[in-house]
Write a protein that holds these residues in place. Structure first.
Motif, mmCIF file in Angstrom:
data_model
loop_
_atom_site.group_PDB
_atom_site.id
_atom_site.type_symbol
_atom_site.label_atom_id
_atom_site.label_comp_id
_atom_site.label_asym_id
_atom_site.label_seq_id
_atom_site.Cartn_x
_atom_site.Cartn_y
_atom_site.Cartn_z
ATOM 1 N N VAL A 11 -0.141 -9.940 1.110
ATOM 2 C CA VAL A 11 -1.041 -8.816 1.406
ATOM 3 C C VAL A 11 -0.736 -8.189 2.768
ATOM 4 C CG1 VAL A 11 -3.442 -8.115 1.720
ATOM 5 C CG2 VAL A 11 -2.828 -9.675 -0.135
ATOM 6 N N PRO A 12 -0.732 -8.950 3.877
ATOM 7 C CA PRO A 12 -0.396 -8.300 5.156
ATOM 8 C C PRO A 12 1.046 -7.823 5.213
ATOM 9 C CG PRO A 12 -0.728 -10.656 5.481
ATOM 10 C CD PRO A 12 -1.132 -10.333 4.072
ATOM 11 N N LEU A 13 1.941 -8.531 4.548
ATOM 12 C CA LEU A 13 3.344 -8.088 4.529
ATOM 13 C C LEU A 13 3.489 -6.778 3.763
ATOM 14 C CD1 LEU A 13 5.150 -11.505 4.046
ATOM 15 C CD2 LEU A 13 5.009 -10.123 6.124
ATOM 16 N N TRP A 14 2.716 -6.613 2.690
ATOM 17 C CA TRP A 14 2.718 -5.348 1.951
ATOM 18 C C TRP A 14 2.237 -4.220 2.851
ATOM 19 C CZ3 TRP A 14 -1.573 -2.297 0.703
ATOM 20 C CH2 TRP A 14 -1.290 -1.199 -0.110
ATOM 21 N N MET A 15 1.162 -4.468 3.590
ATOM 22 C CA MET A 15 0.641 -3.437 4.498
ATOM 23 C C MET A 15 1.677 -3.057 5.559
ATOM 24 S SD MET A 15 -3.316 -4.360 5.202
ATOM 25 C CE MET A 15 -3.924 -5.749 4.315
ATOM 26 N N MET A 16 2.353 -4.066 6.107
ATOM 27 C CA MET A 16 3.382 -3.794 7.113
ATOM 28 C C MET A 16 4.549 -3.021 6.506
ATOM 29 S SD MET A 16 3.281 -7.371 9.315
ATOM 30 C CE MET A 16 5.016 -7.410 9.385
ATOM 31 N N SER A 17 4.912 -3.335 5.277
ATOM 32 C CA SER A 17 6.002 -2.619 4.607
ATOM 33 C C SER A 17 5.651 -1.158 4.404
ATOM 34 C CB SER A 17 6.310 -3.250 3.248
ATOM 35 O OG SER A 17 6.845 -4.525 3.393
ATOM 36 N N VAL A 18 4.442 -0.906 3.926
ATOM 37 C CA VAL A 18 4.016 0.478 3.711
ATOM 38 C C VAL A 18 4.022 1.240 5.031
ATOM 39 C CG1 VAL A 18 2.070 1.953 3.040
ATOM 40 C CG2 VAL A 18 2.660 -0.015 1.643
ATOM 41 N N ALA A 19 3.450 0.654 6.066
ATOM 42 C CA ALA A 19 3.361 1.337 7.363
ATOM 43 C C ALA A 19 4.737 1.587 7.974
ATOM 44 C CB ALA A 19 2.499 0.521 8.321
ATOM 45 N N SER A 20 5.603 0.579 7.943
ATOM 46 C CA SER A 20 6.919 0.749 8.570
ATOM 47 C C SER A 20 7.796 1.723 7.778
ATOM 48 C CB SER A 20 7.623 -0.598 8.731
ATOM 49 O OG SER A 20 7.859 -1.191 7.478
ATOM 50 N N GLU A 21 7.726 1.665 6.452
ATOM 51 C CA GLU A 21 8.517 2.597 5.658
ATOM 52 C C GLU A 21 7.988 4.022 5.784
ATOM 53 O OE1 GLU A 21 9.054 1.156 1.657
ATOM 54 O OE2 GLU A 21 9.588 -0.833 2.410
ATOM 55 N N TYR A 22 6.675 4.163 5.914
ATOM 56 C CA TYR A 22 6.115 5.492 6.128
ATOM 57 C C TYR A 22 6.582 6.046 7.471
ATOM 58 C CZ TYR A 22 2.926 9.245 7.219
ATOM 59 O OH TYR A 22 2.422 10.463 7.576
ATOM 60 N N TRP A 23 6.584 5.207 8.498
ATOM 61 C CA TRP A 23 7.010 5.626 9.835
ATOM 62 C C TRP A 23 8.453 6.139 9.795
ATOM 63 C CZ3 TRP A 23 10.518 3.530 13.531
ATOM 64 C CH2 TRP A 23 10.371 4.057 14.806
ATOM 65 N N TRP A 40 4.330 7.824 -1.952
ATOM 66 C CA TRP A 40 5.613 7.198 -2.304
ATOM 67 C C TRP A 40 5.683 5.763 -1.787
ATOM 68 C CZ3 TRP A 40 9.431 11.571 -0.486
ATOM 69 C CH2 TRP A 40 9.409 12.625 -1.406
ATOM 70 N N MET A 41 5.344 5.583 -0.518
ATOM 71 C CA MET A 41 5.438 4.248 0.089
ATOM 72 C C MET A 41 4.487 3.279 -0.579
ATOM 73 S SD MET A 41 7.800 4.760 2.169
ATOM 74 C CE MET A 41 8.362 6.333 1.553
ATOM 75 N N TRP A 42 3.272 3.742 -0.848
ATOM 76 C CA TRP A 42 2.261 2.896 -1.454
ATOM 77 C C TRP A 42 2.701 2.451 -2.851
ATOM 78 C CZ3 TRP A 42 -1.115 2.673 -5.575
ATOM 79 C CH2 TRP A 42 -2.176 1.800 -5.443
ATOM 80 N N LYS A 43 3.107 3.414 -3.679
ATOM 81 C CA LYS A 43 3.490 3.088 -5.064
ATOM 82 C C LYS A 43 4.729 2.197 -5.121
ATOM 83 C CE LYS A 43 1.510 7.042 -7.458
ATOM 84 N NZ LYS A 43 1.781 8.238 -8.251
ATOM 85 N N ALA A 44 5.740 2.512 -4.315
ATOM 86 C CA ALA A 44 6.965 1.717 -4.337
ATOM 87 C C ALA A 44 6.687 0.278 -3.914
ATOM 88 C CB ALA A 44 8.010 2.345 -3.430
ATOM 89 N N ASN A 45 5.883 0.107 -2.884
ATOM 90 C CA ASN A 45 5.594 -1.238 -2.403
ATOM 91 C C ASN A 45 4.651 -1.990 -3.332
ATOM 92 O OD1 ASN A 45 6.926 -1.977 0.234
ATOM 93 N ND2 ASN A 45 6.309 0.127 0.605
#
Length: 88
Positions: A11-23, A40-45
């Motif tokens: 769960v926290p790793l998913w949040m970090m992935s979405v945030a970093s990929e969005y950045w 895009w980031m949300w759906k892909a992750n």
């Protein structure tokens, strides 16, 4: 216990992935609307982490198969490692 810990950490790793990929996408795709980049980031992750959770959940079932495959491939793997070590 390990599958549970991995699922909880997902769960926290998913949040970090979405945030970093969005950045990163925000800088690389400056002409694309922010809402679309978040989508895009949300759906892909979500897709990749659902697959990851399915694999984690299936590990107890797949463990005997994985052990058999490791035993079958182990001699070849050892040979290749020794060969690479000699060449290096």
């Amino acid at each position: 216990m390990i599958p549970t810990a991995a699922a909880v950490l997902a769960v926290p790793l998913w949040m970090m992935s979405v945030a970093s990929e969005y950045w990163i996408a925000k800088r690389m795709l400056s002409k694309v609307p922010s809402a679309l980049k978040w989508q895009w980031m949300w759906k892909a992750n979500v897709a990749s982490y659902i697959l990851l959770l399915v694999v984690i959940a299936a590990l107890p079932i797949l463990n005997p198969l994985i052990g058999w495959a490791y035993t079958a491939i182990s001699p070849l793997t050892e040979f290749l490692v020794e060969l690479v070590m000699k060449l290096g």
